[in-house]
Design a protein around this motif. Sequence first.
Motif, PDB file in Angstrom:
ATOM      1  N   ARG A 196      21.240  29.438   1.920  1.00 47.11           N
ATOM      2  CA  ARG A 196      22.062  28.230   1.966  1.00 47.11           C
ATOM      3  C   ARG A 196      22.301  27.756   0.542  1.00 47.11           C
ATOM      4  NH1 ARG A 196      17.990  25.765   6.275  1.00 47.11           N
ATOM      5  NH2 ARG A 196      16.780  27.380   5.210  1.00 47.11           N
ATOM      6  N   TRP A 254      25.571  21.990   2.581  1.00 40.70           N
ATOM      7  CA  TRP A 254      24.992  23.322   2.421  1.00 40.70           C
ATOM      8  C   TRP A 254      25.915  24.350   3.053  1.00 40.70           C
ATOM      9  CZ3 TRP A 254      20.931  24.016  -0.685  1.00 40.70           C
ATOM     10  CH2 TRP A 254      20.091  22.924  -0.953  1.00 40.70           C
ATOM     11  N   TRP A 259      26.258  28.385   4.118  1.00 43.62           N
ATOM     12  CA  TRP A 259      25.581  29.673   4.298  1.00 43.62           C
ATOM     13  C   TRP A 259      26.421  30.762   3.639  1.00 43.62           C
ATOM     14  CZ3 TRP A 259      20.990  31.392   5.604  1.00 43.62           C
ATOM     15  CH2 TRP A 259      20.130  30.593   6.374  1.00 43.62           C
ATOM     16  N   SER A 317      29.329  31.056   6.966  1.00 41.59           N
ATOM     17  CA  SER A 317      29.016  29.805   7.673  1.00 41.59           C
ATOM     18  C   SER A 317      29.386  29.879   9.153  1.00 41.59           C
ATOM     19  CB  SER A 317      29.725  28.620   7.014  1.00 41.59           C
ATOM     20  OG  SER A 317      31.130  28.871   6.919  1.00 41.59           O
TER      21      SER A 317
END
Length: 590
Positions: free
Chosen positions: A255, A263, A265, A291
Motif C-alpha cells: 500500500r 492508500w 494498492w 487497487s
Amino acid sequence: MGVPDGVCRGGRGRPRRPQSGVCVFSAYSSHHAHGINPQEAPPGADGVIVTEYVHSLEARGKTFSGLLEHPHTRVVALAPDGRRIAAPASLDVDGDRLVPVPEDNANLLEMLHPADVLAALAAWDRTCRTGVGTVKARLRDEPDRHYELTAIDMRHRYGVFVCMLMDLGTDQTDPSVRSEQPLASLRPRSARMLKRFDGVIVDADDRATKMLGWSRDHLIGSRSTHFFHEEDVQRSISAWLDMLSTRQNSRVRVRHLCADGSWLWIEVENIYQEAPDLQEAIMISHISDISEEMAAYEAVRQREHLFRRLTDSLPVGLLQLGQDGSVVYANSLLTTMLGTRTAKTAREQLANVAEQDRANLDTALQSVLGGGPDRELEVTVQPSPASGEQRRCAITLIGLSNEEGAPGALACVRDITESVRSREELRVKATFDHLTGCYNRASSLAILNQELSTENHHLTGVIFVDLNEFKSVNDSLGHAAGDELLVTAASRIKSVLRSDDVVGRIGGDEFLLICPRLEQAAEVVNIAERVGKVLEDDVALSAGVARLSAAIGVACSTDGSTGDGLIAQADAAMYESKRCRPRRPVLFEA
C-alpha cells in the motif's frame, strides 16, 4: 448539445416523408443553415440507406467551443485510429482538463464499460463519416456514473480528433448536478521509478507523479519504504534484498501513501540492473495500480467474514466437506455439539457418532458426495468429556456441485435430544398405562390385531383377568391402596409370562394378556394357571392388608378370529370363572 441529429432514414435512398408535417426540404435547409451537408451512409442489414449529414468545419468548431464552455468537460486528444495521444500545443485547453495520456497510447475504448463499447464504436464510426458523433457511456472504473462522449474531427484546426467527456452524474443523483470529483479512470495505471541499491528513489516519470499525487521533487531522494504502509514495509524489504542476492527480478504488493492521504494498492516489479559496483547500480521499479483487484479481494474477504459470523450465530452445526471427504469449514457450534475439535476429515469430525449409527451415516455421506440425492437421518452422539451426556442429532446431507463453487457436501446438524425426549414421552403416554406401566387399551387392541393379521401357522391366545372385590379395597382402604394393589397385581402377572407376551390394562381392574406364537391351546391355559396362582394371596399395603384374587377367562384364536371377537370370548369365559368354586381359569369353548 446544440447540434441537430440530422439523420433522415428513407427507403433505397428516397427520404421518407416525415410524420410531423415538416417537409424534408425544410429540415435539409435547416441543416445547411448550421453548415451540415447530407450524404448517404452505407446500407444497413435490411438494405435501407441512411441519409446522414456531414458537419461543416464551422459547425464542428462551434460544437467544440460550446462543449468546452462547460466547466467540467474533460478533453481527450485522439489519433485517427482512436488511440489517446498528447494534445497539440495549438489546442488551447487548461492542463487540468486534459485526460492524461498513457505510455502505451491506449485506445479510448479501454476506458469504457464493456457494455458500452459497441455503442461507442458506432459513434466513432459516425464521427469518421460526418465529423461529429455522440454517445452516452460509463467508464470501466465508475460503472454507476454516466458521461456524454462527443467525438469531433478537428484535424483541420488542430491535426487531431478530440473527444469531450461531460459528466452526467450517477444513477442516484440529479443529472443536472455536475460532479466536481475527478475521473478515477483517468489516473495512470502504470508508472516507473529508478532507485539506488538501497531503495532511494533517484527518478520518477510523469505517470508516477499523476498516479501517486507527489511531485518528482518530493519523491526523489526519499527511500521508497518511506511511502509504504507500515504493515507492508518488512515484506517489501525482503523482496528487495531477495532481488539483490539472487540478481533476479522480484515482485511485491504494498500500500503506497498518496499525496491526498489515501492508500493505493500497487504491485512493484523490481528489475535488477548489472553494474561494476553495486553502489552505482540503478534499479528499475515498474509500478502497477492493483487497487481494483485488491478491492475485489477485500470484498470477498468481507463477505467470507460475514458468512462466518452468520454461520456461527445459527442454532445449527454446519460442516462443509470437499468431494474427497476433507473438512473445508466447520462452525463453532458443530464442534460443541459433536464434542470434537475441527478435524481434517469427515470421519474424524464425526468420530463421536455411536457405532450403531456409523454404517448408515457413512453410506449416506458417500452417496451424497457421489452425486446422489440429499439425505436426512438421525444419529446418537456419544457423550464427550465436556457435555457428559448422550445426545441425539438430526443430520441433513446436501450435495454441492460446481455451481456452488466446488463439489462436495454440506452437513447441517441439529441437536434434537430434547425433541426426541418429548416425542418419546408422548409415545409412552399414548402407549402405556401411567400407573402400572402396562400397555393401555388402545395399544393392547392394536397389538392383538397385528398378531392376528400376521400370516403364520401359530395360535394366539388371550387371557382376560378381572380382580375380585377390588371396589371393596378402594372403599375400605382408600384409592391409594387400590392403586398400590393394581401395581402389585401387574408386577406379579409380568413375572410369570414369557418374554414376548404382552400385558395390557384395559379397564379399572381388568387386564388383558396377549400370548402369541402358540403351538396349541393348552399352552395359554398353562400360562393362565400360573397367573391365577400368583394373584391368589394376601397383600400387605401401606394402608393395611388386602385379599388379592382374580377371575380369569382364556380364549385361543382360530381361522378368521378378530381381536374384538377373541376378547369377547375371553370375557365370557372370565364370567364363567367367577362362578366356579374354587375359582380357576376357564377356556372358552364354542
